[in-house]
Design an enzyme around this catalytic site. Structure first.
Site, mmCIF file in Angstrom:
data_model
loop_
_atom_site.group_PDB
_atom_site.id
_atom_site.type_symbol
_atom_site.label_atom_id
_atom_site.label_comp_id
_atom_site.label_asym_id
_atom_site.label_seq_id
_atom_site.Cartn_x
_atom_site.Cartn_y
_atom_site.Cartn_z
ATOM 1 N N HIS A 166 1.026 -1.117 -0.003
ATOM 2 C CA HIS A 166 -0.112 0.255 -0.291
ATOM 3 C C HIS A 166 0.670 0.887 0.175
ATOM 4 O O HIS A 166 0.842 2.255 -0.695
ATOM 5 C CB HIS A 166 -0.838 -0.179 1.695
ATOM 6 C CG HIS A 166 -2.215 1.096 1.791
ATOM 7 N ND1 HIS A 166 -3.051 1.030 0.864
ATOM 8 C CD2 HIS A 166 -1.677 2.475 2.238
ATOM 9 C CE1 HIS A 166 -3.880 2.347 0.786
ATOM 10 N NE2 HIS A 166 -3.116 2.623 1.952
ATOM 11 N N GLU A 167 1.374 1.669 0.715
ATOM 12 C CA GLU A 167 2.321 2.570 1.092
ATOM 13 C C GLU A 167 4.209 2.354 -0.398
ATOM 14 O O GLU A 167 3.842 3.827 -0.603
ATOM 15 C CB GLU A 167 3.922 2.092 2.236
ATOM 16 C CG GLU A 167 2.752 2.487 3.726
ATOM 17 C CD GLU A 167 1.262 3.494 3.551
ATOM 18 O OE1 GLU A 167 1.843 4.606 3.383
ATOM 19 O OE2 GLU A 167 0.561 3.221 3.898
ATOM 20 N N HIS A 221 1.776 4.880 -2.812
ATOM 21 C CA HIS A 221 1.869 5.992 -2.302
ATOM 22 C C HIS A 221 2.942 6.486 -3.033
ATOM 23 O O HIS A 221 3.746 7.639 -3.179
ATOM 24 C CB HIS A 221 1.625 5.941 -1.199
ATOM 25 C CG HIS A 221 0.396 6.132 -0.842
ATOM 26 N ND1 HIS A 221 -0.799 6.386 -1.200
ATOM 27 C CD2 HIS A 221 -0.227 5.428 0.963
ATOM 28 C CE1 HIS A 221 -1.740 6.207 -0.671
ATOM 29 N NE2 HIS A 221 -1.308 5.385 0.380
#
Length: 419
Positions: free
Chosen positions: A18-19, A22
């Site tokens: 997920h990170e 980003h």
């Protein structure tokens, strides 16, 4: 202990991807990433590479990518402030020391008259001989405060300087990578285990059931029901369910031999429905096919996304209550149960959790990725951004409400599993 390791690996991997979404799209947009963190709370490990600090933190309940220009990131130098500077060979400042007790080689000291660390990037002031000086700040300059160093972020490297599309993609990429991770997990399962063919093959005939009494055996392939061809187990199951107490004819392929059977499905009650059963059990045959494994990965990701959205709809309509929700404790207990059935089941569970995290983060709620995307949508429609203080207040309230929800859900989990 094994459950704890499995939980940390699964949850850590989901948060990492997920990170990573980003991080990749922030870097692609030219945004400086100050920290890439897995976990929350106190730091237990940290490593700086380039301009980014990579950390693992104590609490395995999330993570974050801290981008330049967010959360009071900038440093302001007020007139009269005394600091130390180091000047490189191009006569540009490459180090600013805010604590003058710290000595660096070739350090110069000055009293600030005027400074701009993000746009024009300069410092004006008076040196130790009280002469007026002006220095340009290098784009890779660092600030040292009590031994902690961070890079100065020129405005064009900050989150707020980017277009609505670039900022939106940097935020949307986190949930997107959760769906991508789920797809690849299902793909790997398809490659290693095989892809279900969903053929209507009878796995087990239950003793004394209608099928057993009619003479069906394990391994029979049903090709027709009441003279109509069928090709999947779902078709067989549906035909039987809607035919309680009705005579049915089955055409079966048994090792190349075609056989005919007649039986009457017995009636069973499921909730308010009356369903038919013939007393057979099913496990889909598996086929190892790389092309079908890709399709399997996409289908499973889509199906589970649809299921989770359906559950969310039930929560909104009241068919599903907050007492039924689970937090970290509930996920841990579920992981403990799934782990008993082997690594493939754990992988399947990880894919579902990854999809769930992606969907939850896309909800248009303050403090979540979806909430931030909603503000970007307002900005695109209005042609100007929402006031930062108002947006920050909305996100702050959202964080507080999410924390309250987390406490309530965790307490429900504790009562459910330990009392």
């Amino acid at each position: 202990m094994e459950t704890a390791i499995a939980f940390i690996i699964i949850f850590g991997s989901i948060v990492f991807f997920h990170e990573l979404g980003h991080f990749i799209f922030a870097k692609k947009a030219g945004i400086m990433v100050r920290e890439f963190a897995i976990g929350m709370g106190p730091k237990i490990f940290g490593m700086t590479k380039g301009e980014t600090l990579y950390t693992i933190r104590l609490l395995p309940i999330g993570g974050y990518v801290r981008m330049a220009g967010e959360d009071m990131d900038s440093v302001e130098l007020q007139p009269g402030f005394r600091l130390g500077i180091h000047v490189n060979n191009d006569n540009e400042i490459d180090l600013i020391a805010l604590n003058q007790n710290k000595q660096f080689p070739d350090m110069l000291f000055l009293e600030v008259e005027k400074a701009d660390l993000t746009n024009e990037m300069f410092i004006e002031g008076y040196d130790e001989e009280e002469s007026f000086v002006r220095y340009k700040i290098a784009r890779n300059a660092r600030i040292n405060e009590n031994g902690n160093e961070t890079f100065i972020a020129p405005y064009d490297r900050q989150f707020g300087s980017k277009t609505v599309g670039q900022r939106s993609m940097a935020i949307f990429a986190g949930p997107l990578f959760n769906f991508i991770l789920a797809f690849f997990i299902f793909l790997i399962l398809g490659l290693l285990q095989g892809v279900p063919t969903y053929e209507p093959v009878i796995t087990t005939v239950v003793a004394d059931g209608p099928a057993a009494q009619a003479g069906m055996k394990d391994g029979d392939l049903v090709t027709k029901i009441n003279g109509s061809p069928i090709s999947t187990w779902d078709e067989l199951s549906e035909e039987v369910k809607v035919s309680p107490n009705q005579k049915m004819g089955f055409t079966v392929d048994r090792k190349g031999e075609t056989l005919e059977f007649s039986m009457i499905p017995k009636e069973v009650t499921s909730g308010k429905e009356k369903l038919g059963q013939i007393g057979v059990q099913y496990v889909s045959p598996l086929e190892k096919n790389p092309i079908k494994a890709v399709a399997f990965g996409a289908e499973q990701t889509y199906d589970w996304t649809k299921r989770i959205f359906t559950l969310l709809g039930s929560l909104i309509t009241g068919k599903f209550s907050i007492d039924d929700l689970s937090g970290p404790v509930g996920i841990y207990k579920a992981t403990e149960e799934v782990a008993q059935y082997g690594v493939f089941n754990l992988m399947h569970w990880a894919a579902i959790l990854s999809i769930n995290l992606g969907i939850m983060n896309l909800l248009p709620l303050p403090a979540l990725d979806g909430g931030r995307l909603l503000f970007f949508l307002f900005e695109a429609v209005r042609g100007k951004p929402v006031d930062k203080q108002k947006e920050g207040m909305v996100h702050f309230v959202g964080i507080m409400l999410l924390m309250v929800l987390m406490v309530v859900v965790t307490w429900n989990d504790i009562q459910r599993f330990f009392f």
